[in-house]
Write an enzyme that holds these catalytic residues in place. Sequence first.
Site, PDB file in Angstrom:
ATOM      1  N   GLY A 278       0.772  -1.235   0.000  1.00  0.00           N
ATOM      2  CA  GLY A 278       0.000   0.000   0.000  1.00  0.00           C
ATOM      3  C   GLY A 278       0.797   1.274   0.000  1.00  0.00           C
ATOM      4  O   GLY A 278       0.226   2.367   0.085  1.00  0.00           O
ATOM      5  N   PRO A 321       5.057  -4.816  -1.563  1.00  0.00           N
ATOM      6  CA  PRO A 321       4.953  -3.704  -2.512  1.00  0.00           C
ATOM      7  C   PRO A 321       4.577  -4.207  -3.903  1.00  0.00           C
ATOM      8  O   PRO A 321       5.139  -5.186  -4.390  1.00  0.00           O
ATOM      9  CB  PRO A 321       6.354  -3.103  -2.500  1.00  0.00           C
ATOM     10  CG  PRO A 321       7.248  -4.271  -2.183  1.00  0.00           C
ATOM     11  CD  PRO A 321       6.457  -5.127  -1.226  1.00  0.00           C
ATOM     12  N   GLY A 322       3.621  -3.574  -4.525  1.00  0.00           N
ATOM     13  CA  GLY A 322       3.282  -3.876  -5.910  1.00  0.00           C
ATOM     14  C   GLY A 322       3.373  -2.600  -6.719  1.00  0.00           C
ATOM     15  O   GLY A 322       4.272  -2.411  -7.527  1.00  0.00           O
ATOM     16  N   ARG A 323       2.422  -1.693  -6.447  1.00  0.00           N
ATOM     17  CA  ARG A 323       2.430  -0.390  -7.095  1.00  0.00           C
ATOM     18  C   ARG A 323       3.764   0.326  -6.914  1.00  0.00           C
ATOM     19  O   ARG A 323       4.275   0.971  -7.832  1.00  0.00           O
ATOM     20  CB  ARG A 323       1.307   0.465  -6.486  1.00  0.00           C
ATOM     21  CG  ARG A 323       1.199   1.857  -7.049  1.00  0.00           C
ATOM     22  CD  ARG A 323       0.533   2.812  -6.065  1.00  0.00           C
ATOM     23  NE  ARG A 323      -0.592   2.252  -5.358  1.00  0.00           N
ATOM     24  CZ  ARG A 323      -1.851   2.426  -5.697  1.00  0.00           C
ATOM     25  NH1 ARG A 323      -2.152   3.139  -6.763  1.00  0.00           N
ATOM     26  NH2 ARG A 323      -2.814   1.897  -4.962  1.00  0.00           N
ATOM     27  N   ARG A 360      -8.820   3.820 -13.442  1.00  0.00           N
ATOM     28  CA  ARG A 360      -8.610   4.346 -12.094  1.00  0.00           C
ATOM     29  C   ARG A 360      -9.170   5.745 -11.895  1.00  0.00           C
ATOM     30  O   ARG A 360      -9.647   6.071 -10.814  1.00  0.00           O
ATOM     31  CB  ARG A 360      -7.121   4.325 -11.730  1.00  0.00           C
ATOM     32  CG  ARG A 360      -6.535   2.918 -11.630  1.00  0.00           C
ATOM     33  CD  ARG A 360      -5.114   2.942 -11.071  1.00  0.00           C
ATOM     34  NE  ARG A 360      -5.115   3.333  -9.666  1.00  0.00           N
ATOM     35  CZ  ARG A 360      -4.758   4.523  -9.223  1.00  0.00           C
ATOM     36  NH1 ARG A 360      -4.372   5.476 -10.075  1.00  0.00           N
ATOM     37  NH2 ARG A 360      -4.784   4.784  -7.936  1.00  0.00           N
ATOM     38  N   CYS A 391     -18.131   5.452 -24.723  1.00  0.00           N
ATOM     39  CA  CYS A 391     -19.457   6.069 -24.601  1.00  0.00           C
ATOM     40  C   CYS A 391     -19.859   6.230 -23.144  1.00  0.00           C
ATOM     41  O   CYS A 391     -20.846   5.639 -22.676  1.00  0.00           O
ATOM     42  CB  CYS A 391     -20.480   5.243 -25.366  1.00  0.00           C
ATOM     43  SG  CYS A 391     -20.223   5.279 -27.152  1.00  0.00           S
ATOM     44  N   GLU A 392     -19.066   6.979 -22.413  1.00  0.00           N
ATOM     45  CA  GLU A 392     -19.318   7.285 -21.012  1.00  0.00           C
ATOM     46  C   GLU A 392     -18.817   8.697 -20.736  1.00  0.00           C
ATOM     47  O   GLU A 392     -17.670   9.021 -21.079  1.00  0.00           O
ATOM     48  CB  GLU A 392     -18.574   6.316 -20.083  1.00  0.00           C
ATOM     49  CG  GLU A 392     -19.059   4.887 -20.105  1.00  0.00           C
ATOM     50  CD  GLU A 392     -20.345   4.699 -19.333  1.00  0.00           C
ATOM     51  OE1 GLU A 392     -20.719   5.603 -18.549  1.00  0.00           O
ATOM     52  OE2 GLU A 392     -20.987   3.648 -19.527  1.00  0.00           O
TER      53      GLU A 392
END
Length: 463
Positions: A278, A321-323, A360, A391-392
Amino acid sequence: MSRSAHPAGPRHADVLPEGHYTAPPADLNTLDPKVWARTVARDEQGIATVAGLRVTDLAEEFGTPAYFLDETDFRARCRAWADAFGPDADVFYAGKAFLSRAIVRWLYEEGLNLDVCSGGELATALSAGMPAERIAFHGNNKSEAEILRAVEAGVGRIVLDSFQEIVRVAHVARSLGKRQRVQIRVTVGVEAHTHEFIATAHEDQKFGIALAGGQAAEAVRRALALDGLELIGIHSHIGSQIFDMAGFEVSARRVVQLLADVRDEHGVELPEIDLGGGLGIAYTSEDDPREPHEIAKALSEIVTRECEAAGLRTPRISVEPGRAIVGPTAFTLYRVGTVKPLEGLRTYVSVDGGMSDNIRTALYDAEYSVSLVSRASDAEPMLSRVVGKHCESGDIVVRDAFLPADLAPGDLLAVPATGAYCRSMASNYNHALRPPVVAVRDGEARVIVRRETEEDLLRLDVG
């Protein structure tokens, strides 16, 4: 192609509409090293390069949108985390951030372990040669088939997330004549300073077993009592994109108290504590992440201090840790299609990707940086919103950013810090084709995850 400035859209901070913006930067051509991969720079013509390769050439060869991952930077970050924690701790890369077989091989070569949270991630890890004993298996609702495969493979640890899972894993292990190493994931009542949907340690959420009310203590009793399980420690994860270490201090104090309670009740000192991941990265110049050695020092001091106060031996620490490893190492390259000024508001810049390759912003209101990278520009700054082609109305890539006022169709934009949770959360919304991941290193580029094709989409549609 015309490079004339657009007539509409505010230019200065004192007339901007409300939004996620700052004052215009002094130089729109500067690439802040805090948010870009380490080998990214501009050449003498103002074209951005990565590992010595021009983005204009990369776009020509691999198309857009595409993710470009700096392999040198990725490996350096792996080594920095391993060196910071040293041989007496374990670093597990959180595969959910982004996983491919190339990534698995790099992790293995750089000495990191791997955390997976699905059967698909486990299959990827095993197929790429990661030793099973270096894999941890997470997840709040692991199927019996996933557990069976993990235990059969000999994964180093399974993180138990519920009372039902304690029984489920024990049953599978006994049926195979094995004793599976496990940790219990506890929720410690610490809500990290982060978005509600990515804060994971307060009680009102799906992960873990609460310390409150004695539930975690009961989970320990059951795990210790069941044949087939070897309880090695406690796991805690308090959230994502965290910069403040205060939450980890409170979490460690509560987890260590649980270890002391286990010792007092069962005469057992559990040998490991996993503090999760995190840790935040810089998505914009305003973000100020900590370096791995600072994090390692802080966490070690916190755990050691709390264990000494409780009269416990200091357990082996694990982190995930990843991110923090992969996030800064990649950027997404887009081509501008439409530039639409709105008088007195901002200019909408539409690119050839969007929420299908980066959900995200829509999901978390995440903030990103963006730069014109196919040329330099001395035009004045233009308040812009970079949007996708879906289309959003919520299909936003970068909510508020300053781009040169001479931006035009055909220009290339790059969004840095997209290595984590972009390709791994990509979708086929509007039947978009998911972009490739291209690894760059020492002047060479190679595809590690290829671009989807229409044939891929139609192959799954059995009619």
